[in-house]
Design a protein around this motif. Sequence first.
Motif, PDB file in Angstrom:
ATOM      1  N   TRP A 118      -2.574  -9.634   3.008  1.00  0.00           N
ATOM      2  CA  TRP A 118      -1.792 -10.856   3.109  1.00  0.00           C
ATOM      3  C   TRP A 118      -0.418 -10.488   3.653  1.00  0.00           C
ATOM      4  O   TRP A 118       0.168  -9.478   3.259  1.00  0.00           O
ATOM      5  N   ARG A 119       0.101 -11.319   4.520  1.00  0.00           N
ATOM      6  CA  ARG A 119       1.380 -11.017   5.147  1.00  0.00           C
ATOM      7  C   ARG A 119       2.491 -10.854   4.106  1.00  0.00           C
ATOM      8  O   ARG A 119       3.341  -9.961   4.230  1.00  0.00           O
ATOM      9  N   HIS A 120       2.469 -11.693   3.064  1.00  0.00           N
ATOM     10  CA  HIS A 120       3.552 -11.625   2.082  1.00  0.00           C
ATOM     11  C   HIS A 120       3.441 -10.397   1.174  1.00  0.00           C
ATOM     12  O   HIS A 120       4.363 -10.109   0.408  1.00  0.00           O
ATOM     13  N   GLN A 121       2.320  -9.682   1.245  1.00  0.00           N
ATOM     14  CA  GLN A 121       2.134  -8.477   0.436  1.00  0.00           C
ATOM     15  C   GLN A 121       2.215  -7.197   1.267  1.00  0.00           C
ATOM     16  O   GLN A 121       2.025  -6.106   0.725  1.00  0.00           O
ATOM     17  N   ALA A 122       2.531  -7.336   2.550  1.00  0.00           N
ATOM     18  CA  ALA A 122       2.485  -6.179   3.449  1.00  0.00           C
ATOM     19  C   ALA A 122       3.774  -5.371   3.385  1.00  0.00           C
ATOM     20  O   ALA A 122       4.558  -5.328   4.342  1.00  0.00           O
ATOM     21  N   THR A 123       4.003  -4.715   2.260  1.00  0.00           N
ATOM     22  CA  THR A 123       5.131  -3.786   2.130  1.00  0.00           C
ATOM     23  C   THR A 123       4.794  -2.505   2.890  1.00  0.00           C
ATOM     24  O   THR A 123       3.635  -2.256   3.232  1.00  0.00           O
ATOM     25  N   PRO A 124       5.803  -1.662   3.173  1.00  0.00           N
ATOM     26  CA  PRO A 124       5.505  -0.401   3.864  1.00  0.00           C
ATOM     27  C   PRO A 124       4.449   0.433   3.147  1.00  0.00           C
ATOM     28  O   PRO A 124       3.544   0.986   3.787  1.00  0.00           O
ATOM     29  N   GLN A 125       4.539   0.541   1.822  1.00  0.00           N
ATOM     30  CA  GLN A 125       3.582   1.351   1.073  1.00  0.00           C
ATOM     31  C   GLN A 125       2.184   0.733   1.115  1.00  0.00           C
ATOM     32  O   GLN A 125       1.182   1.436   1.267  1.00  0.00           O
ATOM     33  N   ARG A 126       2.131  -0.599   0.988  1.00  0.00           N
ATOM     34  CA  ARG A 126       0.830  -1.267   0.992  1.00  0.00           C
ATOM     35  C   ARG A 126       0.188  -1.190   2.373  1.00  0.00           C
ATOM     36  O   ARG A 126      -1.028  -1.012   2.496  1.00  0.00           O
ATOM     37  N   LEU A 127       0.976  -1.333   3.422  1.00  0.00           N
ATOM     38  CA  LEU A 127       0.447  -1.247   4.777  1.00  0.00           C
ATOM     39  C   LEU A 127      -0.042   0.166   5.071  1.00  0.00           C
ATOM     40  O   LEU A 127      -1.108   0.352   5.678  1.00  0.00           O
ATOM     41  N   LEU A 128       0.710   1.160   4.647  1.00  0.00           N
ATOM     42  CA  LEU A 128       0.282   2.548   4.852  1.00  0.00           C
ATOM     43  C   LEU A 128      -1.050   2.811   4.163  1.00  0.00           C
ATOM     44  O   LEU A 128      -1.940   3.455   4.729  1.00  0.00           O
ATOM     45  N   ARG A 129      -1.201   2.300   2.955  1.00  0.00           N
ATOM     46  CA  ARG A 129      -2.466   2.499   2.236  1.00  0.00           C
ATOM     47  C   ARG A 129      -3.628   1.858   2.980  1.00  0.00           C
ATOM     48  O   ARG A 129      -4.717   2.427   3.075  1.00  0.00           O
ATOM     49  N   ALA A 130      -3.396   0.673   3.527  1.00  0.00           N
ATOM     50  CA  ALA A 130      -4.452  -0.007   4.282  1.00  0.00           C
ATOM     51  C   ALA A 130      -4.812   0.774   5.540  1.00  0.00           C
ATOM     52  O   ALA A 130      -5.992   0.899   5.893  1.00  0.00           O
ATOM     53  N   VAL A 131      -3.811   1.310   6.213  1.00  0.00           N
ATOM     54  CA  VAL A 131      -4.055   2.106   7.420  1.00  0.00           C
ATOM     55  C   VAL A 131      -4.872   3.351   7.080  1.00  0.00           C
ATOM     56  O   VAL A 131      -5.835   3.700   7.777  1.00  0.00           O
ATOM     57  N   GLN A 132      -4.501   4.022   6.010  1.00  0.00           N
ATOM     58  CA  GLN A 132      -5.232   5.228   5.615  1.00  0.00           C
ATOM     59  C   GLN A 132      -6.666   4.906   5.201  1.00  0.00           C
ATOM     60  O   GLN A 132      -7.598   5.644   5.523  1.00  0.00           O
ATOM     61  N   SER A 133      -6.850   3.795   4.498  1.00  0.00           N
ATOM     62  CA  SER A 133      -8.205   3.388   4.106  1.00  0.00           C
ATOM     63  C   SER A 133      -9.047   3.086   5.334  1.00  0.00           C
ATOM     64  O   SER A 133     -10.205   3.494   5.431  1.00  0.00           O
ATOM     65  N   ALA A 134      -8.458   2.352   6.277  1.00  0.00           N
ATOM     66  CA  ALA A 134      -9.188   2.019   7.506  1.00  0.00           C
ATOM     67  C   ALA A 134      -9.551   3.276   8.282  1.00  0.00           C
ATOM     68  O   ALA A 134     -10.658   3.391   8.811  1.00  0.00           O
ATOM     69  N   ALA A 135      -8.626   4.231   8.354  1.00  0.00           N
ATOM     70  CA  ALA A 135      -8.892   5.470   9.085  1.00  0.00           C
ATOM     71  C   ALA A 135     -10.052   6.241   8.469  1.00  0.00           C
ATOM     72  O   ALA A 135     -10.802   6.920   9.174  1.00  0.00           O
ATOM     73  N   ARG A 136     -10.213   6.128   7.152  1.00  0.00           N
ATOM     74  CA  ARG A 136     -11.328   6.798   6.475  1.00  0.00           C
ATOM     75  C   ARG A 136     -12.614   5.988   6.521  1.00  0.00           C
ATOM     76  O   ARG A 136     -13.646   6.429   6.030  1.00  0.00           O
ATOM     77  N   GLY A 137     -12.541   4.788   7.089  1.00  0.00           N
ATOM     78  CA  GLY A 137     -13.719   3.925   7.137  1.00  0.00           C
ATOM     79  C   GLY A 137     -13.986   3.218   5.833  1.00  0.00           C
ATOM     80  O   GLY A 137     -15.099   2.729   5.595  1.00  0.00           O
ATOM     81  N   GLU A 138     -12.983   3.104   4.980  1.00  0.00           N
ATOM     82  CA  GLU A 138     -13.146   2.460   3.682  1.00  0.00           C
ATOM     83  C   GLU A 138     -12.613   1.032   3.721  1.00  0.00           C
ATOM     84  O   GLU A 138     -11.807   0.672   4.573  1.00  0.00           O
ATOM     85  N   GLY A 139     -13.053   0.220   2.767  1.00  0.00           N
ATOM     86  CA  GLY A 139     -12.582  -1.154   2.678  1.00  0.00           C
ATOM     87  C   GLY A 139     -11.290  -1.255   1.884  1.00  0.00           C
ATOM     88  O   GLY A 139     -11.032  -0.447   0.995  1.00  0.00           O
ATOM     89  N   ASP A 140     -10.478  -2.250   2.221  1.00  0.00           N
ATOM     90  CA  ASP A 140      -9.238  -2.501   1.487  1.00  0.00           C
ATOM     91  C   ASP A 140      -8.925  -3.990   1.623  1.00  0.00           C
ATOM     92  O   ASP A 140      -8.420  -4.438   2.647  1.00  0.00           O
ATOM     93  N   LEU A 141      -9.271  -4.753   0.577  1.00  0.00           N
ATOM     94  CA  LEU A 141      -9.074  -6.198   0.595  1.00  0.00           C
ATOM     95  C   LEU A 141      -8.283  -6.631  -0.633  1.00  0.00           C
ATOM     96  O   LEU A 141      -8.403  -6.020  -1.693  1.00  0.00           O
ATOM     97  N   PRO A 142      -7.496  -7.704  -0.527  1.00  0.00           N
ATOM     98  CA  PRO A 142      -6.854  -8.270  -1.716  1.00  0.00           C
ATOM     99  C   PRO A 142      -7.918  -8.724  -2.713  1.00  0.00           C
ATOM    100  O   PRO A 142      -9.008  -9.140  -2.312  1.00  0.00           O
ATOM    101  N   PRO A 143      -7.626  -8.665  -4.013  1.00  0.00           N
ATOM    102  CA  PRO A 143      -8.627  -9.043  -5.019  1.00  0.00           C
ATOM    103  C   PRO A 143      -9.198 -10.442  -4.828  1.00  0.00           C
ATOM    104  O   PRO A 143     -10.395 -10.661  -5.038  1.00  0.00           O
TER     105      PRO A 143
END
Length: 234
Positions: A118-143
């Motif tokens: 979600w755009r309102h939850q896209a802090t630097p730390q949260r965005l980095l985690r999503a990028v790393q998850s995507a790079a590993r081929g893993e899912g990362d979705l809001p609850p």
Amino acid sequence: MPDTRVTVTVHATDPLSRAGVVSHLQHQPTVEIVQNQTATATRPRAEQTADQGRPKAGGGESVGTVAIMPVDRFDDIAAAELRRLVRGGDQRVVLIARDLREPELMTAVEYGVRAILWRHQATPQRLLRAVQSAARGEGDLPPDLISTLLAQVGQLRRSVATSASVGFVPTLGMAPREVDVLRLIAEGLDTRQISEKLAYSERTVKNILHALMTRLQLHNRAHAVAYALREGYI
């Protein structure tokens, strides 16, 4: 992923959105932001120069490319861009959305998106985690999106199960026999002609179409053919 570097491209329709993503990630040692054709035309020259001059992160091994796509509205233009990004299969996508309705969520998942913020939850730390998850081929979705997705998948599976004569079809996307039927519909054949052509009973042809249109929320045969054409199945 402390010893690996993720190459990131940013695909935004406006410079402000792109600048926000870049500012969140540009100082992360495990991220290398590179130019892309979509963004380069609208990027400030100073920002392009800064990207080019920034050293690669720690000499770590690259794990592939992650495309970040911020959107305000998931309209036809956004869907087309998302389709373009995932078509080659050589980069994974992080979608940053202000809002997603159920059909839009299912479309994103069909295209292969596994990381959504979600755009309102896209802090630097949260965005980095999503990028790393995507790079590993893993899912990362809001609850809340996980709950919506699970409910929708359950509903789709139940709709498929009611058409036992169709056999196995994927929960998302289209099965080969569905493509065969739609290709013949696009050629102007009716149910009887399709059944003769594919050696199916007319009932089986109707069940295939019913399961497909229920699963993908298509309104009629014309809508199903248009969907198959748009997604490149026929």
